[in-house]
Design an enzyme around this catalytic site. Sequence first.
Site, short mmCIF file in Angstrom:
data_model
loop_
_atom_site.label_atom_id
_atom_site.label_comp_id
_atom_site.label_asym_id
_atom_site.label_seq_id
_atom_site.Cartn_x
_atom_site.Cartn_y
_atom_site.Cartn_z
N GLY A 126 0.80 -1.23 0.00
CA GLY A 126 0.00 0.00 0.00
C GLY A 126 0.83 1.27 0.00
CB ILE A 154 12.06 -6.88 -0.86
CG1 ILE A 154 10.89 -6.20 -0.11
CG2 ILE A 154 13.39 -6.73 -0.10
CD1 ILE A 154 10.92 -4.68 -0.08
NE ARG A 263 21.31 -2.95 -41.84
CZ ARG A 263 20.81 -4.14 -42.09
NH1 ARG A 263 21.50 -5.21 -41.78
NH2 ARG A 263 19.63 -4.26 -42.64
CD GLN A 274 22.61 16.29 -43.44
OE1 GLN A 274 21.51 16.80 -43.28
NE2 GLN A 274 23.63 16.93 -43.97
CD GLN A 332 12.87 3.15 -34.74
OE1 GLN A 332 12.45 2.56 -33.74
NE2 GLN A 332 12.18 3.24 -35.85
N GLY A 335 17.11 -1.73 -36.17
CA GLY A 335 16.02 -2.31 -36.94
C GLY A 335 15.54 -3.61 -36.30
N GLY A 336 15.23 -4.60 -37.11
CA GLY A 336 14.71 -5.87 -36.60
C GLY A 336 15.63 -6.51 -35.58
CD GLU A 359 18.01 2.70 -5.11
OE1 GLU A 359 18.70 3.68 -4.82
OE2 GLU A 359 18.47 1.60 -5.47
N GLY A 360 12.57 5.60 -5.95
CA GLY A 360 11.91 6.87 -6.20
C GLY A 360 11.64 7.05 -7.68
N1 COS Z 1 16.90 13.72 3.94
C1 COS Z 1 16.64 13.96 5.25
N2 COS Z 1 15.42 14.29 5.71
C2 COS Z 1 14.41 14.36 4.82
C3 COS Z 1 14.60 14.11 3.45
C4 COS Z 1 15.91 13.79 3.03
N3 COS Z 1 16.16 13.56 1.74
N4 COS Z 1 13.43 14.27 2.80
C5 COS Z 1 12.53 14.60 3.73
N5 COS Z 1 13.13 14.66 4.95
C6 COS Z 1 12.50 15.02 6.22
C7 COS Z 1 11.78 16.34 6.10
O1 COS Z 1 12.66 17.42 6.34
C8 COS Z 1 10.71 16.21 7.13
O2 COS Z 1 11.25 16.41 8.42
P1 COS Z 1 10.84 17.68 9.34
O3 COS Z 1 9.36 17.58 9.46
O4 COS Z 1 11.59 17.45 10.60
O5 COS Z 1 11.28 18.88 8.56
C9 COS Z 1 10.34 14.75 7.07
O6 COS Z 1 11.48 14.07 6.53
C10 COS Z 1 9.13 14.48 6.20
O7 COS Z 1 9.42 14.99 4.91
P2 COS Z 1 8.29 15.35 3.84
O8 COS Z 1 7.20 16.10 4.52
O9 COS Z 1 8.95 15.97 2.66
O10 COS Z 1 7.76 13.88 3.46
P3 COS Z 1 6.62 13.41 2.44
O11 COS Z 1 5.84 12.36 3.13
O12 COS Z 1 5.92 14.57 1.86
O13 COS Z 1 7.40 12.59 1.29
C11 COS Z 1 8.75 12.02 -0.57
C12 COS Z 1 8.47 12.89 0.65
C13 COS Z 1 7.59 11.75 -1.50
C14 COS Z 1 9.80 12.80 -1.30
C15 COS Z 1 9.32 10.65 -0.06
O14 COS Z 1 8.31 9.88 0.52
C16 COS Z 1 10.02 9.82 -1.14
O15 COS Z 1 11.19 10.06 -1.46
N6 COS Z 1 9.29 8.83 -1.68
C17 COS Z 1 9.87 7.87 -2.62
C18 COS Z 1 10.39 6.72 -1.84
C19 COS Z 1 11.18 5.77 -2.61
O16 COS Z 1 12.22 6.10 -3.13
N7 COS Z 1 10.67 4.53 -2.65
C20 COS Z 1 11.36 3.47 -3.29
C21 COS Z 1 11.75 2.48 -2.24
S1 COS Z 1 13.32 1.84 -2.42
S2 COS Z 1 13.26 0.77 -4.04
#
Ligand code: COS
Length: 382
Positions: A126, A154, A263, A274, A332, A335-336, A359-360
């Site tokens: 979730g 994971i 080729r 070009q 591209q 080709g094939g 990782e985001g």
């Molecule tokens: N380093 C240190 N602290 C951080 C930070 C960072 N890069 N990013 C945010 N924080 C801190 C903020 O400063 C805040 O703390 P304070 O309230 O003390 O100021 C707190 O963490 C919460 O931050 P924020 O409000 O920005 O969090 P959000 O829930 O809005 O989410 C995102 C931020 C979306 C950017 C975050 O959830 C994210 O990076 N998501 C992607 C995760 C990801 O990479 N998933 C893949 C898993 S690994 S394959």
Amino acid sequence: MDRSFLDWPFFEQRHRDLADALEAWMQTDAPRIDHHDVDAACRTLVAKLGAAGWLRHSGGESLDIRSLCLIRETLARHDGLADFAFAMQGLGMGAVTLFGTPEQRAWLERTREGTAISAFALTEPGSGSDVARSTTTARRTDDGWVLDGEKTYISNGGIADVYVVFARTGEAPGAKGLSAFLMPADTPGLEVVERIEVIAPHPLAHLRLDGVELSDDALIGDAGAGFKVAMTVLDHFRPTVGAAALGFARRALDEAMARVSERQLFGAPMAELQMVQGHIADMALDVDAAALLIYRAAWAKDRGATRITREAAMAKLYATEAAQKVIDQAVQLFGGDGVRTGTPVESLYREIRALRIYEGASDVQKLVIARAALSDFEAGAR
Ligand code: COS
């Protein structure tokens, strides 16, 4: 391939030596292994990368991000699974390298030697992009914690010896109520419920934690600081994801240039057309622009920046999106043959896709960049 980027001022001589030595290793001693059994392949790769000393760069007292990026770029250019095996040792143990106690660091000895495999267990069914919504719980007991919940997608799930897992400890709602834990794979209650097959196969699993008991000393960093631990680890490793994408893109560009030089089309080598040159120009430009963003981020961290959130997000976003375009153009130009199973560009086409998600996702990187830019603007405007 073009190695002139190693002369950029971001690097020291030790980085050039590292890149040259790894390139030589990949060309001569590197394990040529069968990838059909990805579990066995990854175990072999980790053991060989460890024995050859490359995994010493994956964690330890500190992280040199330029070294991590150069290693990932080089490995990815030769073998996506070798890059994966190296990268996961670093990401898996990232929280221990940055926040671990001396006792927890014992695991680092093993992951750096290649005698143990690690994994980073953050994503849940979730909550992927929205980490603050994580629902896996860690309940305090007299002498430790009991964890319950599910983790999914994971990497190294099923073959890892140790996991860093994030769970809700409830100090506050949302981001401020999570904590990080070190969880050996043989802890009772931890179950691999499903292995997940993906377009570029690597070990990946869905995990269930059912009453997993961990001792007090499993906590990494402070209770309630888990969100910041996760974000800090990701800030260190996102430029390296960009570097892996860069390695894939460089390989695609090299393959494409070899192809269009050989080729014949309409009575001349394709390279003389070009329209083909337009593709090569776009690809070469994307490769250099990605490299600049990646090594800018890595250099900034290595020279002591406390946070490189914005630079890391830019590097990952640009390099992964650019690599997808570069590889698509290489397909591209082939080709094939470009879509034929088993050709280098066909496998690069599959390998690159997940990097725009894990990782985001690219969309999250845009959010991170915009927030940083707006907050800098507001700070300057005040
Ligand atoms: N380093 C240190 N602290 C951080 C930070 C960072 N890069 N990013 C945010 N924080 C801190 C903020 O400063 C805040 O703390 P304070 O309230 O003390 O100021 C707190 O963490 C919460 O931050 P924020 O409000 O920005 O969090 P959000 O829930 O809005 O989410 C995102 C931020 C979306 C950017 C975050 O959830 C994210 O990076 N998501 C992607 C995760 C990801 O990479 N998933 C893949 C898993 S690994 S394959």
